[in-house]
Scaffold this motif. Structure first.
Motif, short mmCIF file in Angstrom:
data_model
loop_
_atom_site.label_atom_id
_atom_site.label_comp_id
_atom_site.label_asym_id
_atom_site.label_seq_id
_atom_site.Cartn_x
_atom_site.Cartn_y
_atom_site.Cartn_z
N PHE A 233 0.72 -1.12 0.04
CA PHE A 233 0.01 0.03 -0.05
C PHE A 233 0.98 1.27 -0.08
O PHE A 233 0.51 2.16 -0.80
CB PHE A 233 -0.96 0.11 1.16
CG PHE A 233 -1.82 -1.14 1.19
CD1 PHE A 233 -2.00 -1.94 0.12
CD2 PHE A 233 -2.63 -1.41 2.22
CE1 PHE A 233 -3.16 -2.80 0.16
CE2 PHE A 233 -3.56 -2.59 2.58
CZ PHE A 233 -3.88 -3.18 1.35
N TRP B 260 -3.55 4.66 -8.00
CA TRP B 260 -3.22 3.79 -7.02
C TRP B 260 -4.16 2.58 -6.79
O TRP B 260 -3.77 1.38 -6.84
CB TRP B 260 -3.22 4.36 -5.54
CG TRP B 260 -3.00 3.78 -4.41
CD1 TRP B 260 -1.74 3.74 -3.85
CD2 TRP B 260 -3.63 2.73 -3.58
NE1 TRP B 260 -1.45 2.89 -2.90
CE2 TRP B 260 -2.85 2.39 -2.42
CE3 TRP B 260 -4.87 2.62 -3.41
CZ2 TRP B 260 -3.35 1.17 -1.52
CZ3 TRP B 260 -5.28 1.38 -2.32
CH2 TRP B 260 -4.71 0.99 -1.71
N ILE C 161 -3.15 -1.40 -7.46
CA ILE C 161 -3.29 -2.31 -6.29
C ILE C 161 -4.29 -3.49 -6.76
O ILE C 161 -4.06 -4.74 -6.39
CB ILE C 161 -3.89 -1.55 -5.08
CG1 ILE C 161 -2.88 -0.59 -4.33
CG2 ILE C 161 -4.50 -2.49 -4.20
CD1 ILE C 161 -1.60 -1.42 -3.95
#
Lengths: 296, 96
Positions: free
Chosen positions: A142, A243, A247
């Motif tokens: 993360f 992001w 991810i």
């Protein structure tokens, strides 16, 4: 010196190891915190200094967490890998804190060792306990994707020092991202046990993701004018879509699902922390406070 | 422990920025080739030693037999004429 109108590296033309040579192994030339301490202008306003402090605190707290693994990782190769990543983060923290401190006449050590818990501005994700190896890898995944996207943008910052720090840091966090992704795949597609652990880790840490992209701390007038509008920093919400995409791709390849869990409230940028930070700081600061000014 | 719980051994070769060839740097354990390359980066280039890395499974290296050293390596001994220094320089040759 032209100050902050131009974002170039002129201020740091002679940075790094002046004895670097093509004919022997040397540390190589790169921007060091020591260079930032003696070269270049201080931050142009308190808001810029505070922004550098936020960036530095995220890296510092994560570095302290990761360094716990030294001598405790499952294999010696992984021990050194995590140690290297911790030291990269510590390097970024030192550079950002050195730069921030120049505004207040403080050193990196003043800021790292002599502030109290409520003066730290790191996000809650950084202070989350290491847990098992899967939790540490999920946190790394993360954070490293977030930092990669952030530093990519900051390498173009209107503040030449922040741009120079980010230009070096982005290459290092690119490797952290690869390291975390490789392990996420192996744990996710490994044994039943490893898959269950990384799945739980991703779910447990997911609530802390929201704070990373929260624009609210930048709504303050000085922060907005001097940092976001001035092109020194970025509104973190603008990093979110990319992001999510990265991810989701890694989790899918690892056979994991994006958790459908609501985000927790995070007040790290206001100095409000979970119960974990106090213990972390006590360990990090005890030696410096017991022997003020000691060096080795 | 069985073989499934021990990571296999890999040999690491590193080329420095000033070097023309990869040089054996050491060995390490890794579960697969991607991780072997990354572990090599983490173990053997942390002091700026290299710009290129090769890894190969140790078991894939075919090595000469240390016990067969005599018959393998006796022949070149004493053959001075295979070395440039054996020959005298011609007078007409400059800058040699």
């Amino acid at each position: 010196m032209s100050g902050h109108e131009t974002a170039d590296l002129d201020e740091f033309q002679s940075f790094g190891d002046v004895t670097a040579s093509a004919t022997r192994v040397t540390p190589g030339n790169a921007l060091r915190p020591e260079d930032i301490a003696v070269q270049g202008e201080p931050p142009s306003s308190e808001a810029v200094a505070e922004y550098a402090l936020w960036l530095g605190d995220d890296a510092l707290i994560l570095a302290q967490r990761l360094s716990w693994w030294i001598s405790r990782a499952p294999e010696i190769e992984e021990d050194i890998a995590l140690g290297n990543i911790a030291l990269d983060q510590l390097g970024h923290a030192r550079s950002f804190l050195t730069y921030a401190g120049k505004f207040w006449g403080k050193t990196e050590d003043d800021l790292a060792y002599w502030r109290e818990e409520e003066e730290f501005r790191s996000c809650h994700l950084m202070e989350q306990p290491n847990g098992d190896f899967g939790v540490t890898i999920a946190r790394q995944l993360f954070v490293s994707v977030y930092q990669y996207l952030l530093y990519t943008r900051l390498a173009e910052s209107a503040d030449s020092t922040i741009a120079a720090i980010a230009a070096k840091a982005v290459k290092e966090v690119d490797y952290h991202r690869d390291h975390a992704a490789q392990w996420t795949l192996r744990l996710g597609r490994g044994t039943e046990e490893s898959a269950a652990r990384i799945r739980r880790a991703v779910e447990d840490l997911w609530p802390y993701v929201g704070e990373l992209f929260e624009d609210q701390p930048y709504a303050d007038q000085r922060m907005h004018d001097d940092v976001v509008a001035a092109g020194v920093g970025v509104a973190p919400s603008t990093l979110r879509a990319e992001w999510d995409e990265q991810i989701a791709a890694i989790l899918a390849e690892a056979g994991l699902e994006v958790p459908q869990v609501p985000f927790a409230m995070g007040g790290g940028r206001r100095g409000e922390h979970s119960e974990h930070l106090g213990y972390l700081l006590a360990e990090m600061q005890v030696l410096a406070r017991k022997h003020p000014g000691a060096s080795w | 422990m069985t073989d499934t719980t021990v990571w296999p051994l890999w040999e690491v070769f590193v080329r420095s920025s000033r070097g023309l060839s990869h040089v054996h740097a050491g060995s390490l354990h890794a579960p697969d080739q991607e991780m072997a390359l990354r572990n090599a980066r983490d173990l053997y280039t942390r002091r700026n030693e290299g710009v290129s890395i090769w890894v190969v499974r140790s078991e894939d290296i075919v090595a000469s037999d240390p016990g067969a050293k005599d018959q393998f390596f006796e022949s070149p001994k004493g053959k001075d004429y295979r070395h440039a220094t054996y020959y005298t320089k011609s007078e007409g040759v400059k800058h040699l």
